[in-house]
Design an enzyme around this catalytic site. Structure first.
Site, PDB file in Angstrom:
ATOM      1  N   TRP A 136      70.744  46.943  38.716  1.00  0.00           N
ATOM      2  CA  TRP A 136      71.264  45.570  38.602  1.00  0.00           C
ATOM      3  C   TRP A 136      70.139  44.571  38.374  1.00  0.00           C
ATOM      4  CZ3 TRP A 136      75.859  46.146  37.126  1.00  0.00           C
ATOM      5  CH2 TRP A 136      76.706  47.100  37.694  1.00  0.00           C
TER       6      TRP A 136
ATOM      7  N   LYS B 252      82.814  43.711  46.223  1.00  0.00           N
ATOM      8  CA  LYS B 252      82.087  44.599  47.118  1.00  0.00           C
ATOM      9  C   LYS B 252      82.387  44.275  48.591  1.00  0.00           C
ATOM     10  CE  LYS B 252      80.045  46.420  43.519  1.00  0.00           C
ATOM     11  NZ  LYS B 252      78.956  45.778  42.821  1.00  0.00           N
TER      12      LYS B 252
ATOM     13  N   ASP C 275      70.792  38.094  44.068  1.00  0.00           N
ATOM     14  CA  ASP C 275      72.046  38.801  43.824  1.00  0.00           C
ATOM     15  C   ASP C 275      72.410  39.513  45.122  1.00  0.00           C
ATOM     16  OD1 ASP C 275      74.082  40.522  43.140  1.00  0.00           O
ATOM     17  OD2 ASP C 275      73.033  41.491  41.474  1.00  0.00           O
TER      18      ASP C 275
HETATM   19  C1  LIG Z   1      78.367  45.623  41.346  1.00  0.00           C
HETATM   20  C2  LIG Z   1      77.133  44.858  41.254  1.00  0.00           C
HETATM   21  C3  LIG Z   1      76.868  44.001  40.164  1.00  0.00           C
HETATM   22  C4  LIG Z   1      77.799  43.871  38.973  1.00  0.00           C
HETATM   23  O1  LIG Z   1      78.892  43.125  39.316  1.00  0.00           O
HETATM   24  P1  LIG Z   1      80.025  42.773  38.250  1.00  0.00           P
HETATM   25  O2  LIG Z   1      80.894  41.850  39.048  1.00  0.00           O
HETATM   26  O3  LIG Z   1      80.693  44.048  37.862  1.00  0.00           O
HETATM   27  O4  LIG Z   1      79.388  42.115  37.093  1.00  0.00           O
HETATM   28  C5  LIG Z   1      75.696  43.278  40.174  1.00  0.00           C
HETATM   29  N1  LIG Z   1      74.824  43.371  41.184  1.00  0.00           N
HETATM   30  C6  LIG Z   1      75.034  44.191  42.244  1.00  0.00           C
HETATM   31  C7  LIG Z   1      74.021  44.243  43.337  1.00  0.00           C
HETATM   32  C8  LIG Z   1      76.201  44.955  42.310  1.00  0.00           C
HETATM   33  O5  LIG Z   1      76.414  45.752  43.357  1.00  0.00           O
END
Ligand SMILES: *Cc1c(COP(=O)(O)O)cnc(C)c1O
Length: 355
Positions: free
Chosen positions: A100, A191, A167
């Site tokens: 990511w 998540k 993030d």
């Molecule tokens: C799942 C995830 C993403 C991607 O998220 P989307 O909503 O599918 O774009 C980005 N960063 C992390 C840490 C993730 O776990």
């Protein structure tokens, strides 16, 4: 019976939240209308958006501190671009701890210079790099708090004078941090908060307005802030379910209370991974292990079919590792009960006895 859901994302939500969401789809607030067939400008939905935004800031301890919470679309993946679009004038610093982060770097490079302060890529991201230097003249520093795929998690965050962007998709609301150290936090809902379709963005307003490029409306944090997260039709269902989850978390005692349970779950599973001779963890250093996503392997591949069969019989879902790591990954988000982890540990012990 409901399965033990260890899925990495979209993932488990509290059962009571699913129940309330189902009811709201049929009859929202006793209006005899569905949540998903009313105007997003109606009084009832405007209240949902307000409540969700306030709850997010309240949980993070960021109310009245110059922050705004937004529920946007496009996933965390759009935030990779949007953060850079709004903040990157010349140069940005990125810590590369996984797939990511790597994707975030790729987007930022479209808009300016990216300094990768450190990376664990050569070791397939099985550790969190430490002791790196963040250039003081960068516009911001970006990191990923929890690496969902590899099962590593940042325990500490660097001290830096430049704005810190994080993030937090897969560990937001799971542990207490000094969230005021961050100028921008983003997290895809699916998540730890709700269904896919919305992304929480928490932003300190004073970092905006510093880039010279023209920003398209949908990519502009300022536009979304000015429109109170209703510039266009928001993902009403996802925002509503996220609001319910944040209410559920508040009833549970907030982040501090859920963090205790998350710690118990992680200790229970990792101590079994360490004790059981059939298994080994993927992450190199114990201190880097994620409390949300535990990655591990069976040492003897020949036992895989049997182990998978035991898992299935125990009603365990979503334990396969990401294709780039292989093995197993147990995602233990906020809504996963301790009992589910105990069932998994029981299965690990059962195969040890049978083998
Ligand atoms: C799942 C995830 C993403 C991607 O998220 P989307 O909503 O599918 O774009 C980005 N960063 C992390 C840490 C993730 O776990």
């Amino acid at each position: 019976m409901k399965k033990h859901n260890f899925s990495a994302g979209p993932c488990i939500l509290p059962q009571s939240v699913l129940q309330q969401s189902a009811e709201a789809v049929l009859n929202f607030n006793n209006s005899n209308l569905s949540l998903i067939e009313i105007s997003h400008r109606s009084k009832d939905f405007v209240a949902v958006m307000e409540n969700a935004r306030n709850l997010a800031l309240e949980h993070l301890g960021l109310q009245n501190k110059g922050y705004q919470a937004l529920f946007l679309q496009g996933g965390a993946s759009l935030q990779f671009l949007m953060a850079a679009y709004n903040l990157l004038e010349k140069k940005a610093a990125y810590l590369n701890t996984g797939t990511w982060s790597d994707k975030a770097i790729k987007e930022a490079k479209l808009l300016g210079e990216v300094v990768e302060v450190a990376t664990s890529k050569s070791e397939n991201f099985n550790f969190i790099p430490k002791n790196y230097t963040i250039p003081k003249d960068a516009d911001y520093f970006h990191c990923t708090s929890n690496n969902t795929i590899f099962g590593t998690q940042m325990r500490t965050f660097p001290e830096t004078e430049i704005p810190m962007v994080c993030d937090m998709s897969s560990d937001i609301f799971s542990r207490q941090l000094d969230f005021s150290k961050f100028s921008l936090i983003y997290a895809g809902a699916q998540k730890n908060m709700g269904p896919a379709g919305t992304t929480l963005v928490v932003i300190k307003e004073d970092i905006l307005g510093k880039v010279s490029r023209a920003i398209p409306s949908m990519l502009s944090y300022k536009v979304h802030i000015d429109k109170e997260s209703m510039f266009n039709t928001p993902a009403v269902f996802s925002v509503y379910v996220s609001m319910l989850t944040l209410e559920w978390l508040k009833e549970k005692g907030g982040i501090t209370a859920i963090e205790k349970v998350n710690k118990q779950k992680a200790e229970l599973l990792y101590s079994e991974i360490d004790r059981n001779p059939l298994f080994e963890g993927f992450v190199a250093e114990k201190e880097d292990r994620s409390k949300m996503n535990a990655t591990f392997n069976l040492k003897n591949d020949e036992l895989k079919a049997t182990f998978d069969d035991y898992l299935k019989q125990a009603g365990i879902n979503g334990l396969n590792g990401h294709r780039s790591v292989g093995g197993y990954r147990a995602s233990m988000y906020n809504a996963l009960p301790l009992e589910s982890v105990q069932i998994l540990v029981d299965v690990m012990q059962a195969i040890e006895k049978g083998a």
